[in-house]
Design an enzyme around this catalytic site. Sequence first.
Site, PDB file in Angstrom:
ATOM      1  N   GLU A   1      49.428 -10.137  60.684  1.00 41.23           N
ATOM      2  CA  GLU A   1      50.815  -9.693  60.838  1.00 41.23           C
ATOM      3  C   GLU A   1      51.784 -10.655  60.157  1.00 41.23           C
ATOM      4  O   GLU A   1      52.761 -10.230  59.546  1.00 41.23           O
ATOM      5  CB  GLU A   1      51.181  -9.540  62.321  1.00 41.23           C
ATOM      6  CG  GLU A   1      50.559  -8.324  62.979  1.00 41.23           C
ATOM      7  CD  GLU A   1      50.967  -7.019  62.311  1.00 41.23           C
ATOM      8  OE1 GLU A   1      52.067  -6.941  61.747  1.00 41.23           O
ATOM      9  OE2 GLU A   1      50.155  -6.076  62.334  1.00 41.23           O
TER      10      GLU A   1
ATOM     11  N   CYS B   1      53.799   9.396  55.403  1.00 41.79           N
ATOM     12  CA  CYS B   1      55.262   9.427  55.344  1.00 41.79           C
ATOM     13  C   CYS B   1      55.724   8.231  54.494  1.00 41.79           C
ATOM     14  O   CYS B   1      56.525   7.407  54.897  1.00 41.79           O
ATOM     15  CB  CYS B   1      55.874   9.386  56.744  1.00 41.79           C
ATOM     16  SG  CYS B   1      57.561   9.972  56.764  1.00 41.79           S
TER      17      CYS B   1
ATOM     18  N   CYS C   1      54.354  15.544  52.870  1.00 41.51           N
ATOM     19  CA  CYS C   1      54.460  16.411  54.045  1.00 41.51           C
ATOM     20  C   CYS C   1      53.311  17.415  54.105  1.00 41.51           C
ATOM     21  O   CYS C   1      52.906  17.829  55.193  1.00 41.51           O
ATOM     22  CB  CYS C   1      55.804  17.145  54.056  1.00 41.51           C
ATOM     23  SG  CYS C   1      57.199  16.009  54.011  1.00 41.51           S
TER      24      CYS C   1
ATOM     25  N   CYS D   1      50.678  16.040  56.295  1.00 40.24           N
ATOM     26  CA  CYS D   1      51.152  15.399  57.522  1.00 40.24           C
ATOM     27  C   CYS D   1      50.825  16.234  58.770  1.00 40.24           C
ATOM     28  O   CYS D   1      51.067  17.445  58.790  1.00 40.24           O
ATOM     29  CB  CYS D   1      52.666  15.186  57.426  1.00 40.24           C
ATOM     30  SG  CYS D   1      53.321  14.307  58.854  1.00 40.24           S
TER      31      CYS D   1
ATOM     32  N   CYS E   1      58.905  17.529  63.011  1.00 36.87           N
ATOM     33  CA  CYS E   1      59.745  16.709  62.126  1.00 36.87           C
ATOM     34  C   CYS E   1      61.065  17.390  61.771  1.00 36.87           C
ATOM     35  O   CYS E   1      61.096  18.394  61.051  1.00 36.87           O
ATOM     36  CB  CYS E   1      58.954  16.387  60.856  1.00 36.87           C
ATOM     37  SG  CYS E   1      59.849  15.297  59.747  1.00 36.87           S
TER      38      CYS E   1
HETATM   39 FE1  SF4 Z   1      57.205  12.304  57.080  1.00 31.77          FE
HETATM   40 FE2  SF4 Z   1      58.095  14.402  58.421  1.00 31.77          FE
HETATM   41 FE3  SF4 Z   1      57.033  14.753  56.002  1.00 31.77          FE
HETATM   42 FE4  SF4 Z   1      55.486  14.055  58.046  1.00 31.77          FE
HETATM   43  S1  SF4 Z   1      56.605  15.961  57.813  1.00 31.77           S
HETATM   44  S2  SF4 Z   1      55.456  13.160  55.975  1.00 31.77           S
HETATM   45  S3  SF4 Z   1      56.848  12.743  59.217  1.00 31.77           S
HETATM   46  S4  SF4 Z   1      58.893  13.624  56.487  1.00 31.77           S
END
Ligand code: SF4
Length: 353
Positions: A46, A201, A207, A210, A216
């Site tokens: 870290e 992200c 997205c 995701c 979101c």
């Molecule tokens: Fe990021 Fe939202 Fe796209 Fe997922 S859906 S990658 S959280 S902007």
Amino acid sequence: MRPAEWFAATDRTAFRRAVRRWYAERGRDLPWRRLPRDPYAVWVAEIMLQQTTVATVIGYFDRFLSRFPTVGALAAAPESDVLHLWQGLGYYRRARMLHQAAQRIVAEHGGEFPRDRDAIAALPGLGRYTAAAVATFAFDIRAGILEANTIRLWTRLAAAAGDPARQPLREELWSLAEEAPPRSSPGDFNQALMDLGAVVCAPAPRCGECPLTSFCAGFREGKPERYPQPAPKRAKEEQEHASTIVHWRDRLLVVRRPDGGRWAGLWEFPRVEKTSDESWEEAAGRAVRAFVDRPFALRGRRLALTHGIMHYKVRLCAYDADLLAAPASGEDSAMRWLRREELESLPFSSPQR
Ligand code: SF4
């Protein structure tokens, strides 16, 4: 939307399940995660990851852990050995604090990393994020973490306007980060959030890959990359430094930076900040006279380079100079005459290297 409003409107169970499922399938395989719940390894990683990318840290992390496998080994090492291993990672204050904290752990906690979050936060060099990261990743404590990746993720999920480096958004994001982890395995959940921020992200959000699109708000708006709102850019202050490599026979003069300032404890060739009313050659000569009271002849300029440090842009010009009489002063803890091949044994800042 304010982060708290977004979280209140979110199905937390479904959200946490989606995060954890993705992590089980797609989480990153990082060297410090292969050492199960080792607070020392988590802490070193870290600290290294502050201001440095994962790709750069991996090699340094492996070398550091093989040289200093335990808190005790790190505490017992001379500071210059620690700085030497840190050479090239930059922000050397981190290495000095790490070393001091290791000594505190040995002196005050019998060499065992403290498990209590407040005791962790009281160690030198551990800010709010790092203390929480060690607590949650090493001890599975339910603590919130907030760093670049999770700031990006949360601000997009909540479509949160404002500068996340400033209040009130900063504290709102911290509250969300504290509230989000589940009671069971909060450490894995936090790792998952960081990985999602880093891999999916990312600054250019992916997205399509995701697992959180249905939660979101940024995605629903259609332009998630507008979050987080960028902080106003601060112009870099410019500085000019002259540094002189002083030769006496087959030796070169190196000096140790004093404790407390920039590059403290590192070695360098005599260097001064050039003033606006002197030439580069005058500044290079002044760098020599700051350390040696002997006649010398300045050769031409060896090289010039520009580097950035914090909010400074530094132009560094290096010269060579030959000493024309034997140096009067001997060596001490802040000054050495070394053969070229011996320079490798001391830690230098990147531009000086
Ligand atoms: Fe990021 Fe939202 Fe796209 Fe997922 S859906 S990658 S959280 S902007």
